[in-house]
Design a protein around this motif. Structure first.
Motif, PDB file in Angstrom:
ATOM      1  N   ALA A 181       0.842  -1.196   0.000  1.00 53.64           N
ATOM      2  CA  ALA A 181       0.000   0.000   0.000  1.00 53.64           C
ATOM      3  C   ALA A 181       0.883   1.254   0.000  1.00 53.64           C
ATOM      4  O   ALA A 181       1.952   1.271   0.613  1.00 53.64           O
ATOM      5  N   LYS A 234       0.562   4.033   1.472  1.00 53.89           N
ATOM      6  CA  LYS A 234       0.761   4.547   2.838  1.00 53.89           C
ATOM      7  C   LYS A 234       1.917   3.822   3.533  1.00 53.89           C
ATOM      8  O   LYS A 234       2.745   4.446   4.191  1.00 53.89           O
ATOM      9  N   GLN A 294      -4.857   8.234  -1.804  1.00 53.40           N
ATOM     10  CA  GLN A 294      -3.573   7.796  -1.249  1.00 53.40           C
ATOM     11  C   GLN A 294      -2.448   8.789  -1.473  1.00 53.40           C
ATOM     12  O   GLN A 294      -1.314   8.544  -1.077  1.00 53.40           O
TER      13      GLN A 294
END
Ligand code: TZP
Ligand code: MG
Length: 235
Positions: free
Chosen positions: A104, A106, A134
């Protein structure tokens, strides 16, 4: 505001996505050296590089990345790593390019320096919405045309698919490149076809085989770059 912060951060990074080389060692003509091809393509006008070498084991990938970084640094060209945050960290690369099923964004941000560039592959408008949430730096949109370089799991999106996804980015500072089957023959048509109703156009194009498989990567890059710069002058 988060929007302003994102804008200023992207401006600080000041990345030129115009001609984005994605590597593929397997496409080199017989006897052609990878590093020489990399350097010549930069001399021809490549503005950013992504190492995409799926077959390499970790140690070999890190070595390739470290040596590539020396060449990219010489020309002040950012180097990104496909999929592998660990390889990007080890080689002190400038960032990563992630697919929809990679780590991901993040998580990658937490691991990488705050200046790292993070790109995300997008194939649908939903993917673009996710990329905005994101806060990626840029998206790779594709595949625009059919390609032999990658076994495609989704249908090609064509210029209208790209334009729809670009339109979704309006009002954000996220940049966008198209990828998939782009070459010097279809480049101008691709660029013109991808302009949105509100007149947003691509920030660049990503190319694998048209440069990597060329007997003269400097010349191949130069040809692409001239078309891109000429288009950008009018948009
Ligand atoms: N992602 C979508 S298409 C593609 C990737 C990595 C390959 C593009 O390669 P080429 O040779 O520029 O068509
Ligand atoms: Mg990936």
């Amino acid at each position: 505001a988060p929007e302003a912060r994102r804008t200023s951060q992207n401006m600080l990074k000041n990345i030129d996505y115009t001609l984005y080389l994605v590597t593929g060692r397997d496409l080199l003509p017989p006897g052609k050296d990878f590093y020489q091809t990399l350097e010549e393509s930069i001399q021809g006008g490549v503005t950013i590089v992504q190492l995409r070498e799926k077959d390499l084991e970790t140690s070999a990938f890190v070595e390739l990345a470290v040596k590539s970084k020396v060449i990219c640094d010489k020309y002040n060209v950012p180097l990104l790593i496909n999929d592998r945050v660990d390889v990007a960290l080890a080689a002190k690369a400038d960032g990563v390019h992630l697919g929809q099923s990679d780590m991901a964004v993040k998580r990658a941000r937490e691991l990488l320096p705050h200046t790292a560039i993070i790109g995300l592959s997008c194939n649908t408008v939903e993917h673009v919405k996710g990329a905005i949430k994101q806060k990626v730096d840029y998206i790779g949109i594709g595949a625009v045309w059919d390609t032999k370089t990658k076994k495609l799991t989704n249908p090609v999106i064509g210029i209208h698919g790209v334009a729809d996804m670009l339109a979704e980015l309006e009002g954000t500072s996220i940049e966008a490149v198209a990828i998939g089957g782009i070459n010097s023959v279809n480049l101008l048509r691709t660029l013109h076809g991808c302009v949105t109703v509100k007149n947003r156009s691509l920030d660049g194009v990503a190319v694998v085989s048209d440069i990597m498989a060329s007997a003269d990567p400097r010349c191949a890059s130069k040809k692409l770059k001239e078309i891109l710069v000429n288009f950008q002058r009018h948009h």
